[in-house]
Design a protein around this motif. Sequence first.
Motif, short mmCIF file in Angstrom:
data_model
loop_
_atom_site.label_atom_id
_atom_site.label_comp_id
_atom_site.label_asym_id
_atom_site.label_seq_id
_atom_site.Cartn_x
_atom_site.Cartn_y
_atom_site.Cartn_z
N UNK A 181 -47.36 -29.53 -45.90
CA UNK A 181 -48.09 -29.64 -47.16
C UNK A 181 -47.14 -29.31 -48.29
N UNK A 182 -46.75 -30.30 -49.07
CA UNK A 182 -45.84 -30.02 -50.19
C UNK A 182 -46.59 -29.47 -51.40
N UNK A 183 -45.96 -28.57 -52.10
CA UNK A 183 -46.51 -28.05 -53.35
C UNK A 183 -45.44 -28.21 -54.42
N UNK A 184 -45.80 -28.85 -55.50
CA UNK A 184 -44.83 -28.96 -56.59
C UNK A 184 -45.49 -28.46 -57.87
N UNK A 205 -40.68 -38.12 -52.88
CA UNK A 205 -41.14 -36.90 -52.23
C UNK A 205 -42.46 -37.10 -51.50
N UNK A 206 -43.24 -38.06 -51.95
CA UNK A 206 -44.50 -38.33 -51.27
C UNK A 206 -44.28 -38.71 -49.82
#
Lengths: 192, 375, 374, 156
Positions: free
Chosen positions: B44-47, B344-345
Amino acid sequence: MTSDENVNNTNEEEVSEIAVVDSLDDTIWPLINRVLSSVDVTPERGSIDLITQIPRSDIIRALQILKDHEEVQFNYLRCLTAVDNESEGVDVVYHLYSIPKNINLTVKVNLPVDDKTIGTATEVWEAANWLERETAEMFGITFNNHPDPRTLLMPEDMTDTFPLLKSHPFAEIEILQGELLGYDRENQGDDE
Amino acid sequence: MVIESAPDFETQDLLINVGPQHPSTHGVFRMILEVDGEIVKDLIPHIGYLHRGAEKLCENNDFRQGVGYMDRTEYLASHNAELSYVMAVEALAELEVPERAQWIRMILCELNRLSSHFMFLGAFGVDVGVFGTPFIYAWREREALIDLFEEISGDRMMYAYFRAGGLAWEVPGNFEERVREVLVSTRQGMKDFDNLLTRNEIFLARTKNVGIISAEDAIELGMSGPTLRASGVSLDIRKSEPYMYYDQIDFEVPIGTNGDVFDRYIVRLKEMEQSVSIIEQCLERLNDGPIMPERMPRMLRLPEGQEVYIRTEAPRGEYGIYLVSKGGNKPWRLKVRSACLSNLQALKKMSVGQYVADAIIILGSIDIVLSEVDR
Amino acid sequence: MNNGIYGIEIAWLDAVIRLHIIVGLMTVVVMGLIYVERKVLARFQQRLGPTRTGPAGLLQSVADGLKLVGKEDLRPRNADPWTFELAPYMVFIPVFLGFVIVPFAFGMQVRILELGLIYFVATSSLGIIGWVMAGWGSDNRYAMIGGMRAAAQGISYELPLVLSLISVAMVSESYNLNEIVLSQSTYPNLLWQPLVLVIFIIAGLAELNRTPFDIPVGESEVVGGPFVEYSGIRWSFFFLAEYAALFIMGLIFAAVFMGGWAWPLGEELGRGWQILLVTVKTSLFIFLIFWIRASVPRLRIDQLMAFSWKILLPLTFAQVLINGAVLVYDAPLWILTITGLVGIAVLVRLIERAVRPSPAISNEVVTAGNEGAS
Amino acid sequence: MRGIIKSLATTMSTFIRGPVTHGYPSKHRELPERDRAFPLLLWDKDIDEPFCTGCHACERACPVECMTVIMKDNPNHESQDGNSKRRKIVDEFWIDYGRCMRCNICVEVCNFEAIAMNNTWSGHETSVYDRADLVMDLPQLMAQSKSDEIQEWVAD
């Protein structure tokens, strides 16, 4: 087109100029018109790309046609964003690109101020996922059936204010940086 | 105590929080890895840790002031970021950019591509696990490039050198020889990287067949730049929709075959060779002349109701500027289309099922700049 | 056998004195090694390295040591207190125990043990327990992954290391380090055992957790692994142990493969020259390790395990068998040299096979011409 | 293995080539003429007063609003029996270096060439313990030019 004809009658020299400017035959409009014959599309000449206005009710269907149709194959979603036109509502803007055909198209959808909901383009391109999340949190637009409707750049709890709307204040730097950061040493107190 | 039989033995997935303070998240990126042993099961990416609202700031600044903010959205390739912005303004203001200014812009953008790719090679080498050496090699070459930029524009990263219409000021007299001088050391640096990494068995073992993404998926996810080309899609805006004078230049677009981490590395390395050749061709065609249009308004105002979406090929992919004008000297809306955000997606798709160590190098191979992702 | 350095006949007092000398020596050597590593690595990377403390940065390690001692000894609230606090000693003590058998020169060691090599291997593998304790006790997920990796790696590479030492011991016909050195007084073992030398270096790198096998501490993945929660003096124990282990490994390398203090040409040397000889040979090994550290990337855990079990272990077994055959049938030793070289070729081939299933790299990237993109 | 040996050879070649870095705080790189640090005000030595007339041009053009200017009547003006041609002159001038983004716009808009970017090392080594110390006032901004420490570069 009727207004053009009126102009045509008045001045011969202007005629050719305006006709060139307003006729969209040199763009991909005839092609798009044919492809999107089932949708109510309003074309407009942009600086580089063709701009088409599509009503909100048809947008996802139109995008799906644009992606799947043999003749255009808009398989690449360049950009998805919104523009706040204040009283005229919010435009959601899709920039499409067709890698096989090397053509560009801008699709615009106008949303009224009091009902900023629209279908999600993630059904068409996965790329729309994060772009829609960003647009949603920045403009307060709801994308129906979005697979992951969390905030992207903003804090999780910041769902009541939408920074890129024109009504959102452009905060003075002093307010953001705060008085306690050294600009106002007298009020700093004994925190040091 | 009775030992339970094997089928009842329960295992639990481990959640690891990587970032925002982690040596190899290239800034303040955070991802939550769900791992089963060493295998990544979910990511799970967080930006958003670096979100500064550059778009909003630009809406409140005029077109000269906005250039400075563009630098800061893409600090590793500021020239390319500035280029998109000034091109968007020029397209709406219908400014004709003098030829010399265009050639200089092209040279600077390609030099910046070199410096940005060097940064990638260095950071990627460290991600793969070489202790610091690639980083220093990268910095050695990037230093030469940055010194050159400093001699031209005065700053090392935030150049603020392009202006709508041309350039802020003339390049120094020894510009050409300095560029050629830098290209010599750049070639040496590329050779060093090639020798250090490309054939190293451990490097190959780590990068080959890791983080594969197919061409269809890459297009579907809106990836661009070398990351997309590594998957075998020959999409380079310099070729497909040439801007400036790229149509007069003879160069090739390297594309990969597998779409794995190694391809993303080698495509960049090959792209650098092409950049060097582009710069040399530009230098040959550089001639004297003005660097700003003759009739340049003191305060630039754009016509009302116009909009443009300008895309250029920045080192990390398509850097787009969507500029909407409603008259006046400020943009009504400015959207930065970030290549890194779209690239990045794809991280999740590439990383799930791989090892933890692979997730790190996959992230490295996308070559993200968080300031561009968050803007 | 036990010649007291100061002629002290009381065995335990003698041992205590020697141990103290060893502890002092170890600390000084480790500080030196840290400085040298920083300088050498810097040079490999075209940097300057430490320059600010003392002439040419010579006092950098001292400054670092002082800083570490002065630093607060932190323990995470949820850490297991006993495991967390004992782990550094569990890593440090086995390494320290290894010094008991290492010969610096003729007769210059704490004790000469008949099973010296086995003792060395046994003590050095104990350190893994400390790593796992540190990883588990820290209550940190990075640390835990690191600790588990350390355990897996330590156990896997123990076998090639042991077998490579055993095959040398077979040729030297002793486990006693002193006698191994004496047996090499004309030809060092590396001539007879080239394959085992390579495997020893590889397994040694893994045993020391150094690049390319620094998976447990991988900076870019698990951020220091088991040590991530340690600070101050406890952390410096890990550091001390790491470099001391490097030093011991170098000494073992010098003694077992390079002939230690034995001078192949002519008369036996004086003690000073012997020490110099051992130092040079050890430095060679240490420099090689620094060099490798500056040059190669890190392996992945599955590749690391596969490399150990599928490539190194069969090869060492084969070498042991061939050694046995040659020794039993009293065949000339140069057969071992040849089989060793063949073994290296096989090793190289296997490595290249493993990483290059696809065609050569130059064909990997096709470049699209001008017409390709449009 | 051959690739690894090639890698080792590469690092050895850089080992032999020698360091490319230099110990920064004790050894400073020579800065190019156009180097941009922070803006400074220039001193007119002929008349012994600042070039700046306090016209607010830079203040308005600054994208980050880091400048504050106060203008006053020039006591040294010809009408006051002085030798200066400047009717107005700067009274107070603050630049917040903590906020400045070094974009050079203030230099470009200045009509009197009264402001320039510092192109010496003193402009880069400005670390302080308190942000408030980064707000420079007129004497601080003027000091370098007064004492001839900078050779300013202004684009045509």
